[in-house]
Structures are given as structure tokens and as C-alpha cells.
Design an enzyme around this catalytic site. Structure first.
Site, PDB file in Angstrom:
ATOM      1  N   GLY A   1       0.836  -1.209   0.000  1.00  0.00           N
ATOM      2  CA  GLY A   1       0.000   0.000   0.000  1.00  0.00           C
ATOM      3  C   GLY A   1       0.860   1.243   0.000  1.00  0.00           C
ATOM      4  O   GLY A   1       1.996   1.243  -0.488  1.00  0.00           O
ATOM      5  N   SER A   2       0.316   2.307   0.564  1.00  0.00           N
ATOM      6  CA  SER A   2       0.993   3.601   0.514  1.00  0.00           C
ATOM      7  C   SER A   2       2.207   3.634   1.446  1.00  0.00           C
ATOM      8  O   SER A   2       2.311   2.839   2.389  1.00  0.00           O
ATOM      9  CB  SER A   2       0.018   4.699   0.944  1.00  0.00           C
TER      10      SER A   2
ATOM     11  N   GLY B   1       2.750   2.059   5.166  1.00  0.00           N
ATOM     12  CA  GLY B   1       3.895   1.187   5.407  1.00  0.00           C
ATOM     13  C   GLY B   1       4.758   1.674   6.555  1.00  0.00           C
ATOM     14  O   GLY B   1       5.296   0.875   7.328  1.00  0.00           O
TER      15      GLY B   1
ATOM     16  N   GLU C   1       5.803  -3.588   0.731  1.00  0.00           N
ATOM     17  CA  GLU C   1       5.821  -3.327  -0.709  1.00  0.00           C
ATOM     18  C   GLU C   1       4.981  -2.076  -0.902  1.00  0.00           C
ATOM     19  O   GLU C   1       3.764  -2.136  -0.964  1.00  0.00           O
ATOM     20  CB  GLU C   1       5.249  -4.548  -1.426  1.00  0.00           C
TER      21      GLU C   1
ATOM     22  N   CYS D   1       1.661  -0.095  -8.691  1.00  0.00           N
ATOM     23  CA  CYS D   1       2.815   0.485  -7.998  1.00  0.00           C
ATOM     24  C   CYS D   1       3.992   0.564  -8.958  1.00  0.00           C
ATOM     25  O   CYS D   1       4.911   1.340  -8.756  1.00  0.00           O
ATOM     26  CB  CYS D   1       3.143  -0.301  -6.742  1.00  0.00           C
TER      27      CYS D   1
END
Ligand code: UN1
Length: 514
Positions: free
Chosen positions: A246-247, A251, A268, A302
Site C-alpha cells: 500500500g501507501s 507502510g 511493498e 505500484c
């Protein structure tokens, strides 16, 4: 396939009839979870697709209990037998490939070939994991002590948490889940609340397989809010590993809380991927690479291409060709075979995109095309935006940020050195690419002083990686690696064993003690 048929094929008939489904599976479906009911929208129309009830604190506890109980038995099953169950899950996914792919398109908005592609990625990682189940190798070492032997073995880690994002609502779960399952772990999945139906559908596909073998508790699901589910999960010492996609903001929170309890996190996070086009590049190839990378998934990967770094000698020609191509991109319903750019996933994403365009203009970016909402006949309530090109100076501040939309910056550079410097000059470090026909330029880009990203490609775009390679990146991208190569090691604990086969007790380093 019609929407009700897709939903019926995935065990979601209730939703098709306007009903609500449970978002909590703890070895079995929990009938009435205590959380709120969320509404999942079709981003192509803004209409309600279905309703899912989220888990409350007690429901989360039920998933932990289920995963813990299953772990005690699952870890006893030899890894190749665990692989056999994952193989059967892969077979079940093959049977449901088109329906699940269509649901990904309906709920997330990526075009149908990409929705189906995501399910193919799940099948690929299932196959990969089956092979892996016979290859969880440890090294053996020569001991410095006579008659001694050293080796390392890998044991299952325990119950793990998987937090996934809306943009790959099913594949990213499987990268973690299938590798972790052959490793002997059990797990709890907290999917994005934007795509809860995809998560429920995945459970409906794999869990009948697991239940029929007595292992319903390996894959658990808890759709939920940050509070109570997300925050409880990351702070939970019973979960030695949290894998989160995610963002960067999310994270950092996961890393902080999991690190605070000395757990492991596999992160990630965002990318800000650049693609450099050198003076000797095949421009036709580069054009196709840029279009898929920047417009594919409506710029919501991403790995999406966010910046194109153009050598000054090809900048004008390439900009012109790209602008022309952008003018012909079919924007529309992602279920329609002619569409190449579907909607964004939510209204919030549209708002973020429009705000980013205003900021970019204010900072001196030159809008070449796009920049607004797109009108799609029949998609009046949908979340459509125009694929957008901005000519930007190398120091445009917004270029440091990831805007999760089809917004592409074009920057002119004078040589590969400047391209590498601009490419690396952002906080994120996921994916990168260079288009060149010159071996030395390619090698320069791939050298230790070249791209600082986890993924570096030559004559291929930044997105669309295969599952066989380790996937992830450096810096703000979080450092995790998932899917291929030896990323399985993140899901296991390593044990170093030294065995003495003699009647002596020599000490290492030649120490004599008494
Ligand atoms: C993501 O966007 O989180 O390399 C994953 C790719 C895909 C995975 C993207 N295989 O673009």
C-alpha cells in the site's frame, strides 16, 4: 458474462440479489460479523455492486484462533503435501479464472484482460509454490571442528498477517499466501475495503479445497477498518510477520508498530518509476512500453510509469508521437473489449488526481494533454479521468510524489548520467527502465552506480513483472521482496544446527576452557 452470472459463479448470489455477505472467514464463514457493513461500488458507474460486513474485535480474535489451531496441524504436514493442496487451489482458480477476472474488473475497474491477467498471476504463483514445496533448501557448512557438521534448516514461522491494496485485489494476496502456505504458515488477510468482494470470492474458491482436506483454517479473512482490525493486527505479537502492500504512509505505520515489537514486516509500498529513452532507442518499442506502463490499469500499479526521461535528441519527436497516441486512447467501461483506459477505483482517487494537476500547473508543469475528468457515455457516475501528459523541469516538486492515476511527466535529459541521477532522485525505489540499443549504456544503467531500484529493466517498461523474480524495491518502497526467487525465506525461520559426532568437545576459535 452478465454481472449476476459472474457473482453467482463466485458464490456471491446473495450480493447479486441485493443482500450482504460476511467479510470474515475464520476456518468457516462467520455469519454476522460485528463490524459495519461497507458498500462496494462499480467504479465504471458509481453504482452499488454489493455489500460486505466487516469484522469487529471478536471476529478478528476468531481468525487468530482459527489460524493458530490450523498452524499446529499444518506445520506437521510435509512441505510437498502442503504444495499438493496449493496445486489444488491453483486448479480451482483455473476453473474460476474468467469469473474472478471479471469481478476484479467490476470492483476495481482495470480492463478485463488485466483482470483476467491478475488471476493468471495467481495461477502462476500457485504453480511456482508447488515446485518450491520441494525446494526449501538449507545450506550445509564445513565445521572448523573435527567430526562436526553444520547445516541450516528452515521451519514454518507461524501465523502471518497480509494487508493488501485495492489495485491488485487478488494477485498480491496469492504471492504471499501460496508461498507462505508451502512454507507451513497460516494466515489472516485484511484486504482493502475498496475491493472486499474480490477477497470474499477468493476465499470461496480456495477454502472449499482446503476444508475438504481438513485445513479450512490456513487461509483466513478479516475485512476490516484500520480500527479495530488493522491496528490490532500489526500490534499482535501472535503474528510474527506482517506483509503489507500500500501507501508509504501506511507502510511507515506498519514498520513502526511491527518493529516496536521486534516482529518482521515485509513492505511493498509506493513507486515513482522512471523510464529513460536514449538517443539510440527503438522509439516504437519505447512508445508501446510507455503506453502500457503509464495508461495500463489507469496508472494504478505500484510499477506504473510516472516519469519518462527523454534524451534531448529524441525529446521532440517522442513527445509528439506520444501526445498523438494519447489522443486516441479509448477510455471507457473496462468490461468493453475496445477500452484501454478504465476508471480510477474511487471518487477519492479522482479528487487526488485533480488536485495533483492543479499543484503541477502551479509549480510550472506544462499540460500537454488531458488533465481533467473524462466523459464516458453510460458511465456518468463513473470515476473516469483523462490520461495526462505534463512536460516538466527536472526539479518539479510534485514529481517527487506518487500520484496513483494516469499522470505522466516528460523530462528532458542530456545523457545516461543525468537520466540515472533524475531516476534516482526521488524517495521511492521500486521499478525503472532504460530503452537503448547500446550495450554499454544498458550496463551503465544496471551497474552498482546505476538505477537504485529493486527492478531495473532494459528495453521493457517498468510494469508487468513476472512472478518468478523477487518483486519489491528500496528506500520508501520498503525493502520487501515477494513472489519469486528466494523470497520464501521471509516466511520461514532459519535454524543453524551444529552436530558433534565424536567423543571430544572441542570449542570453536580453539578456546581451551579448564
Ligand atoms: C502492484 O501494483 O502492487 O509488475 C503490483 C506488475 C505486476 C504487479 C504490480 N505484476 O506490474
Amino acid at each position: 458474462m452478465r454481472t449476476p452470472d459472474i457473482l453467482a459463479k463466485l458464490g456471491l448470489t446473495q450480493v447479486a440479489d441485493g443482500g450482504t455477505v460476511s467479510g470474515v472467514y475464520a476456518g468457516r464463514w462467520i455469519e454476522s460479523p460485528a463490524g459495519e457493513t461497507i458498500t462496494s461500488l462499480d467504479p465504471a458507474t458509481g453504482q452499488v455492486l454489493g455489500r460486505v460486513t466487516m469484522g469487529g474485535a471478536d471476529d478478528y480474535e476468531a481468525t487468530v484462533a482459527s489460524a493458530q489451531e490450523a498452524f499446529q496441524r499444518w506445520r506437521q504436514l510435509p512441505a510437498p503435501k502442503r504444495g499438493e493442496l496449493v496445486r489444488l487451489c491453483g486448479e480451482a482458480l483455473r476453473e474460476h479464472r474468467d469469473a474472478l477476472g471479471a469481478l476484479v474488473t467490476l470492483e476495481m475497474g482495470k480492463i478485463l484482460p488485466e483482470g483476467v491477467g491478475e488471476v493468471i498471476e495467481m495461477i502462476d504463483i500457485a504453480d511456482f509454490s508447488v515446485g518450491l514445496s520441494r525446494q526449501l533448501y538449507g545450506l550445509s557448512m564445513h565445521s572448523e571442528r573435527p567430526g562436526h557438521r553444520m547445516y541450516e534448516q528452515w521451519h514454518p514461522l507461524g501465523v502471518m498477517g497480509i494487508i493488501s491494496a485495492f489495485n491488485f485485489p487478488v494477485a498480491v494476496w496469492s504471492w504471499n499466501a501460496f508461498v507462505a502456505a508451502v512454507a507451513g504458515d497460516t494466515m489472516i488477510w485484511k484486504p482493502s475495503p475498496v475491493t472486499p468482494l474480490c477477497a470474499v470470492a477468493v476465499q470461496n474458491i480456495v477454502n472449499p479445497v482446503m476444508e475438504s482436506e481438513g485445513f479450512g483454517g490456513v487461509f483466513n479473512l478479516c475485512v476490516g477498518d484500520v480500527d479495530p482490525v488493522g491496528e490490532t493486527m500489526i500490534a499482535d505479537r501472535r503474528l510474527p510477520l506482517i506483509s503489507a502492500t500500500g501507501s508509504v504512509r501506511m507502510g511507515k505505520r506498519v514498520g513502526e508498530v511491527v518493529g516496536g515489537r521486534l516482529g518482521r514486516s515485509l513492505l511493498e509500498l509506493g513507486g515513482n518509476n522512471a523510464l529513460a529513452i536514449m538517443d539510440d532507442a527503438n522509439l516504437e518499442l519505447a512508445l508501446r512500453g510507455v503506453l502500457f506502463g503509464a495508461v495500463g490499469t489507469a496508472g494504478q500499479r505500484c510499477t506504473s510509469t510516472r516519469r519518462v526521461l527523454l534524451h534531448e535528441s529524441v525529446a521532440d519527436e517522442f513527445t509528439e508521437r506520444l501526445t498523438r497516441a494519447y489522443g486516441t486512447i479509448p477510455i471507457g467501461n473496462p468490461m468493453d473489449g475496445k477500452t484501454l483506459c478504465g476508471p480510477l477505483a474511487s471518487q477519492a482517487a479522482v479528487d487526488g488526481f485533480l488536485a495533483a494537476i492543479e499543484t503541477v500547473k502551479g509549480q510550472g508543469g506544462e499540460l500537454l494533454c488531458g488533465g481533467g475528468r473524462a466523459t464516458v457515455p453510460g458511465g456518468e457516475g463513473g470515476f473516469y479521468v483523462e490520461p495526462t501528459l505534463v512536460r516538466a523541469p527536472t526539479d518539479l516538486p510534485m514529481m517527487q510524489e506518487e500520484t496513483f492515476a494516469p499522470l505522466l511527466y516528460l523530462v528532458t535529459v542530456s545523457d545516461i548520467e543525468e537520466a540515472i541521477a533524475v531516476q534516482n532522485g526521488v524517495p521511492q525505489g521500486l521499478s525503472s527502465a532504460v530503452f537503448t540499443s547500446n550495450l554499454q549504456t544498458a550496463e551503465r544503467f544496471l551497474s552498482y552506480a546505476g538505477s537504485d531500484c529493486g527492478i531495473a529493466n532494459v528495453n521493457i517498461g517498468t510494469s508487468g513483472a513476472e512472478i518468478g523474480g523477487a518483486f519489491g524495491g528500496e528506500k520508501d518502497t520498503g525493502g520487501g521482496r515477494e513472489a519469486g526467487s528466494d523470497s520464501w525465506k521471509a516466511y520461514m525461520r532459519r535454524q543453524t544446527c551444529t552436530i558433534n559426532g565424536t567423543d571430544e568437545l572441542p570449542l570453536a576459535q580453539g578456546i581451551s576452557f579448564g
